[in-house]
Design an enzyme around this catalytic site. Structure first.
Site: not given
Ligand code: R5P
Length: 310
Positions: A35-36, A127, A190, A220
């Site tokens: 896999q290199e 980010h 939150k 994510d």
């Molecule tokens: C976090 O600081 C990012 O801005 C996103 O809010 C985060 O990565 C979203 O992750 P997930 O969809 O897993 O809640």
């Protein structure tokens, strides 16, 4: 100029190549049995201004390694200037030490890219803007906001929309979009009052009767988004749509979003959409190819890139 593409997002590379009317340079990426990764640039790049396109998306480590080896191959082939074009910069969420004896992996990745031989970096919606400073080479951080603004303006009447940040950390990004579309801003706050208790979602701002537009850099697992959508609808929002730059969408995220009350999730193609993403009824992709292509063009011509954001 020459454009060389890694394997992370061929579709976007082809769109950028069409925008610039520059064919993708011929390049072979092969794997050895263990896999290199082995790379061969199959045309002369001596003295050229080369742009290497690669998102360090899933599988992040393979795509990162491919990018580093591509840069090394170009440097050893006497390219005049190498720009790493990274529409999605993976590892960006590891931009600080969350506790003792932990790494700052975003800085390590920046060092790796620099030491491999990149002269410049061109990326999108980092980010955290400060990651720009992790590189000691010129780094342009583009914004998807103009592309999103155009899409929103085509779909929403002025006066009905409200931009919402899904957490306190995203307020600056959400405020910038709210300003662009001339809409008010709300924030999802939150809080976990006590350890072991579940998080409480407080909404700062009156969202009742509003078409809420959640804005974030990354989706994510989809947890942040789906929970925020639920909380907004409970507070009387008329509808909830989300505009997110990077559709990481790991694990069961697509199923989660599909089953959620989100009217629509709009992501860019900074990460190549999977078949599941393309098939999802409430996920739509908008293209950042013209934005990235124009930024590449301006970099090559030594013209202003910031004017793209106006
Ligand atoms: C976090 O600081 C990012 O801005 C996103 O809010 C985060 O990565 C979203 O992750 P997930 O969809 O897993 O809640």
């Amino acid at each position: 100029m020459k454009i060389v593409a890694g394997n992370s997002n061929r579709a976007l590379a082809e769109e950028i190549s069409a925008y610039l009317d520059v064919p993708l340079a011929s390049c072979q990426v092969r794997r050895f049995a263990d896999q290199e990764i082995f790379i061969e640039i199959q045309e002369n790049v001596r003295g050229e201004d080369v742009f290497v396109l690669q998102s360090t998306s899933y599988p992040a480590n393979d795509h990162l390694m491919e990018l580093l080896i591509l840069i090394d191959a170009l440097r050893r082939s006497s390219a005049r200037r190498i720009t790493a074009v990274i529409p999605y910069f993976g590892y960006a969420r590891q931009d600080r030490k969350p506790g003792p004896r932990t790494p700052i992996s975003a800085k390590l990745v920046a060092n790796l890219i620099t030491h491999a031989g990149a002269d410049r970096v061109l990326t999108l919606d980092l980010h955290a803007g400060q990651i720009q400073g992790f590189f000691d080479i010129p780094t342009d951080n583009l914004y998807a906001a103009p592309v999103m603004t155009r899409d929103i303006k085509e779909r929403y009447e002025q006066g009905t929309a409200m931009v919402v940040s899904p957490d306190v950390g995203g307020v600056v990004r959400a405020r910038a979009l709210a300003k662009r579309i001339d809409a008010p801003l709300a924030i999802v706050d939150k809080r976990r009052e006590r350890p072991g208790e579940s998080e409480v979602m407080n909404i700062i701002g009156d969202v009742s009767g509003r078409d809420c537009i959640l804005v974030d850099d990354i989706v994510d697992s989809g947890g942040t988004l789906c929970n925020a959508a639920e909380a907004l609808l409970n507070k009387g929002a008329k509808s909830v749509t989300a505009y997110i730059t990077h559709g990481v969408l790991s694990g069961g995220a697509v199923a989660r979003v599909s089953a959620s009350k989100l009217k629509e999730l709009v992501i860019t193609n900074s990460i190549e959409p999977t078949a599941a993403v393309l098939a999802a009824p409430n996920i739509r992709t908008i293209s950042i190819a013209p934005l990235m292509g124009e930024a590449i063009n301006r970099t090559a011509l030594e013209k202003s890139v910031s004017s793209l954001f106006n």
